[in-house]
Design a protein around this motif. Structure first.
Motif, PDB file in Angstrom:
ATOM      1  N   LYS A 321       0.685  -1.152   0.107  1.00  0.00           N
ATOM      2  CA  LYS A 321       0.084  -0.054   0.074  1.00  0.00           C
ATOM      3  C   LYS A 321       0.988   1.271  -0.128  1.00  0.00           C
ATOM      4  O   LYS A 321       2.106   1.133   0.541  1.00  0.00           O
ATOM      5  N   ARG A 322       0.282   2.477  -0.456  1.00  0.00           N
ATOM      6  CA  ARG A 322       1.082   3.578  -0.399  1.00  0.00           C
ATOM      7  C   ARG A 322       0.551   4.416   0.829  1.00  0.00           C
ATOM      8  O   ARG A 322      -0.809   4.824   0.597  1.00  0.00           O
ATOM      9  N   GLY A 323       1.408   4.889   1.754  1.00  0.00           N
ATOM     10  CA  GLY A 323       0.821   5.965   2.592  1.00  0.00           C
ATOM     11  C   GLY A 323       1.245   7.194   2.264  1.00  0.00           C
ATOM     12  O   GLY A 323       1.527   7.380   1.072  1.00  0.00           O
ATOM     13  N   ASP A 324       1.101   8.132   2.904  1.00  0.00           N
ATOM     14  CA  ASP A 324       1.536   9.555   2.685  1.00  0.00           C
ATOM     15  C   ASP A 324       2.972   9.493   2.164  1.00  0.00           C
ATOM     16  O   ASP A 324       3.022  10.332   1.164  1.00  0.00           O
ATOM     17  N   ASP A 325       3.859   9.177   2.920  1.00  0.00           N
ATOM     18  CA  ASP A 325       5.172   9.380   2.513  1.00  0.00           C
ATOM     19  C   ASP A 325       5.839   8.082   2.986  1.00  0.00           C
ATOM     20  O   ASP A 325       7.215   8.093   2.891  1.00  0.00           O
ATOM     21  N   LYS A 326       5.383   6.939   2.507  1.00  0.00           N
ATOM     22  CA  LYS A 326       5.987   5.691   2.578  1.00  0.00           C
ATOM     23  C   LYS A 326       5.066   4.701   1.922  1.00  0.00           C
ATOM     24  O   LYS A 326       3.820   4.837   1.511  1.00  0.00           O
ATOM     25  N   PHE A 327       5.706   3.641   1.660  1.00  0.00           N
ATOM     26  CA  PHE A 327       5.213   2.396   0.969  1.00  0.00           C
ATOM     27  C   PHE A 327       4.896   1.400   2.100  1.00  0.00           C
ATOM     28  O   PHE A 327       6.114   1.244   3.009  1.00  0.00           O
ATOM     29  N   ARG A 370      14.772   1.989  -2.007  1.00  0.00           N
ATOM     30  CA  ARG A 370      14.170   2.683  -1.208  1.00  0.00           C
ATOM     31  C   ARG A 370      14.658   2.168   0.252  1.00  0.00           C
ATOM     32  O   ARG A 370      14.653   0.782   0.342  1.00  0.00           O
ATOM     33  N   ARG A 371      14.884   2.905   1.254  1.00  0.00           N
ATOM     34  CA  ARG A 371      15.324   2.564   2.522  1.00  0.00           C
ATOM     35  C   ARG A 371      14.095   2.077   3.384  1.00  0.00           C
ATOM     36  O   ARG A 371      13.137   2.455   3.243  1.00  0.00           O
ATOM     37  N   ILE A 372      14.397   0.803   4.254  1.00  0.00           N
ATOM     38  CA  ILE A 372      13.412   0.264   5.297  1.00  0.00           C
ATOM     39  C   ILE A 372      13.368   1.318   6.430  1.00  0.00           C
ATOM     40  O   ILE A 372      14.317   1.365   6.988  1.00  0.00           O
ATOM     41  N   ILE A 373      12.101   1.951   6.685  1.00  0.00           N
ATOM     42  CA  ILE A 373      12.261   3.014   7.791  1.00  0.00           C
ATOM     43  C   ILE A 373      11.756   1.885   9.027  1.00  0.00           C
ATOM     44  O   ILE A 373      12.498   2.325  10.060  1.00  0.00           O
ATOM     45  N   SER A 374      11.003   1.061   8.805  1.00  0.00           N
ATOM     46  CA  SER A 374      10.621   0.237   9.947  1.00  0.00           C
ATOM     47  C   SER A 374      10.241  -1.143   9.676  1.00  0.00           C
ATOM     48  O   SER A 374       9.403  -1.372   8.571  1.00  0.00           O
ATOM     49  N   SER A 375      10.447  -2.230  10.629  1.00  0.00           N
ATOM     50  CA  SER A 375       9.879  -3.492   9.998  1.00  0.00           C
ATOM     51  C   SER A 375       9.122  -3.974  11.605  1.00  0.00           C
ATOM     52  O   SER A 375       9.748  -3.874  12.480  1.00  0.00           O
ATOM     53  N   LYS A 376       7.808  -4.442  11.393  1.00  0.00           N
ATOM     54  CA  LYS A 376       7.471  -4.961  12.864  1.00  0.00           C
ATOM     55  C   LYS A 376       6.658  -6.266  12.584  1.00  0.00           C
ATOM     56  O   LYS A 376       6.121  -6.580  11.199  1.00  0.00           O
ATOM     57  N   LYS A 381       1.434 -10.847  11.126  1.00  0.00           N
ATOM     58  CA  LYS A 381       1.365 -10.081  10.089  1.00  0.00           C
ATOM     59  C   LYS A 381       2.756  -9.293  10.074  1.00  0.00           C
ATOM     60  O   LYS A 381       3.174  -8.673  11.185  1.00  0.00           O
ATOM     61  N   LEU A 382       3.903  -9.327   9.031  1.00  0.00           N
ATOM     62  CA  LEU A 382       4.924  -8.774   9.046  1.00  0.00           C
ATOM     63  C   LEU A 382       4.820  -7.396   8.311  1.00  0.00           C
ATOM     64  O   LEU A 382       4.336  -7.549   7.256  1.00  0.00           O
ATOM     65  N   THR A 383       5.123  -6.476   8.925  1.00  0.00           N
ATOM     66  CA  THR A 383       4.948  -5.049   7.979  1.00  0.00           C
ATOM     67  C   THR A 383       6.167  -4.359   8.059  1.00  0.00           C
ATOM     68  O   THR A 383       6.690  -3.993   9.083  1.00  0.00           O
ATOM     69  N   ILE A 384       6.359  -4.102   6.702  1.00  0.00           N
ATOM     70  CA  ILE A 384       7.552  -3.571   6.620  1.00  0.00           C
ATOM     71  C   ILE A 384       7.337  -2.065   5.746  1.00  0.00           C
ATOM     72  O   ILE A 384       6.508  -1.995   4.933  1.00  0.00           O
ATOM     73  N   GLU A 385       7.894  -0.949   6.221  1.00  0.00           N
ATOM     74  CA  GLU A 385       7.657   0.403   5.670  1.00  0.00           C
ATOM     75  C   GLU A 385       9.013   0.862   5.088  1.00  0.00           C
ATOM     76  O   GLU A 385      10.104   0.799   5.478  1.00  0.00           O
TER      77      GLU A 385
END
Ligand SMILES: Nc1ncnc2c1ncn2[C@@H]1O[C@H](COP(=O)(O)OP(=O)(O)OP(=O)(O)O)[C@@H](O)[C@H]1O
Ligand SMILES: [Mg+2]
Length: 389
Positions: A321-327, A370-376, A381-385
């Protein structure tokens, strides 16, 4: 319509029985149906009480059966490469038998058998696949990616090199250099695997159904299987909970079985949620012959026109998904635990490692670099931003 349903699960849980009964039901609903087994220890013939062969054989109106000859599939697809590997390993002083063993990779049997699906699925409305027990099926999953890696990183370079240096190399090196037919074979398999992967990971065409029993070890193995199937992009849309002892069994001898089964039925319902579970009781006797398969089909799908080919749950195991300033990349990995999960990224590849299994996800072009900002990792569910600008 073209629809493929794969049944897998631990050894002996009832995969062949459920596959055969489901195929029977599909054929009764008017679908031109094929049921095929890719497990080298075939039991479809036993279930139907009808001898099946390596080519589709009519069993009933609208219903064909096939038991893939695993050895001949390996020979057909891998023979040339295998001969090369054997020469290669023998040239290194390895014993013939060991060389032979080393030239077969885990998962290959199941994979090459499934390649038959590419052609066969065009000819039928529905193909039901009675797969090997979970371990075999899971090993196959990583093979296409391994193969792709070899093709892209090694063989494309080697091939160019081969043309130029083979005449010299064969004289100078102690290792024999592969001939063109080896490269051709690998390329052919690679293309086949690519096509097969497209078919297997398209949730409108293919879904996997896990057959389980209400027992501790069976459930445990199936939970793992579910994670890995998802990890490799296969879509699981149903659990079949088989061999449930009916409550009318009042014999004291079975009382402990009854209570442990009800505990594990509850666990299955909880742990596989939101996956739908279809239950099937333990019949009075072994399932063999069309009559008893019909009984199983009634137990699974009732006497009406319930259609086993309907996809029961359509969530995708992976989304972007595309967020405001992240994927945001989300990967469903139910039952993986946080401590066994690791992430690596390099170029356009993201490696998700769960225990001994590793999945390399080729990132969509939008995400490359693109740099990975966070992952949790939370609630399966693995969410990578990824950074968005
Ligand atoms: N609901 C049931 N009631 C009674 N017997 C069953 C039921 N389901 C399966 N069986 C019996 O259990 C045995 C194993 O079933 P089946 O061969 O379908 O399992 P499988 O998962 O395909 O096994 P394998 O891993 O060996 O391929 C068979 O004898 C079958 O008839
Ligand atoms: Mg079987």
């Amino acid at each position: 319509m073209r629809r493929i349903i794969l049944y897998t699960g631990k050894g002996g849980v009832g995969k062949s029985t459920v596959s055969a009964a489901t195929a029977l039901k599909c054929s009764e609903l008017g679908y031109h149906t094929l049921v095929m087994s890719t497990d080298s220890a075939h039991s479809l013939s036993d279930a139907f009480e009808f001898e099946l062969a390596d080519e589709p054989t009519p069993v009933l109106d609208n219903l064909d059966g096939l038991e893939v000859n695993v050895q001949s599939e390996i020979k057909k697809n891998w023979g040339v490469v295998q001969t090369y590997f054997k020469t290669l390993f023998s040239s290194q002083g390895l014993d013939n038998v060991v060389a032979e063993e080393l030239s077969i990779f885990p998962g290959m049997e199941e994979l090459f058998s499934l390649l038959r699906l590419i052609r066969l699925s065009e000819k039928y409305d529905v193909v039901i696949v009675d797969c090997a027990p979970t371990a075999g099926t899971l090993q196959l999953l990583s093979f296409p990616e391994v193969m792709r890696w070899y093709m892209e990183h090694l063989f494309s370079v080697e091939r160019k090199l081969a043309k130029a240096i083979r005449p010299v190399a064969n004289r100078l090196l102690s290792v024999p250099f592969p001939e063109d037919n080896v490269f051709d074979s690998i390329e052919k398999i690679y293309n086949g695997i690519d096509r097969l992967s497209q078919i297997l990971t398209d949730p409108r065409t293919t879904t996997v159904r896990l057959v389980v029993n209400p027992e501790k070890m069976v459930l445990k193995e199936s939970h793992r299987a579910y994670t890995y199937l998802m990890l490799y992009g296969l879509h699981v849309d149903e659990i079949i909970l088989n061999k449930i002892i009916p409550h009318e069994v009042q014999d004291a001898y079975f009382s402990e079985w009854l209570s442990s089964q009800s505990k594990y039925i509850e666990l299955a319902e909880m742990s596989f949620s939101p996956l739908p579970i279809r239950k099937l009781k333990l019949l009075r006797r072994e399932v063999s012959g069309i009559g008893s398969l019909k009984e199983v089909a009634r137990g699974l799908y009732g006497t009406g026109d319930e259609d086993p080919t309907h996809v029961r749950i359509t969530h995708s195991p992976m989304s972007l998904k595309r967020g405001d300033d992240k994927f945001i990349l989300e990967i469903m990995l139910p039952f993986a635990s946080k401590d066994e999960l690791e992430l690596f990224s390099k170029g356009d590849e993201l490696a998700v490692v769960v225990g001994n299994y590793k999945r390399i996800i080729t990132l969509p072009t939008t995400l490359v670099g693109r740099r990975i900002i966070s992952s949790k990792f939370r609630e399966g569910k693995l969410t990578i931003e990824f950074e968005g600008r």
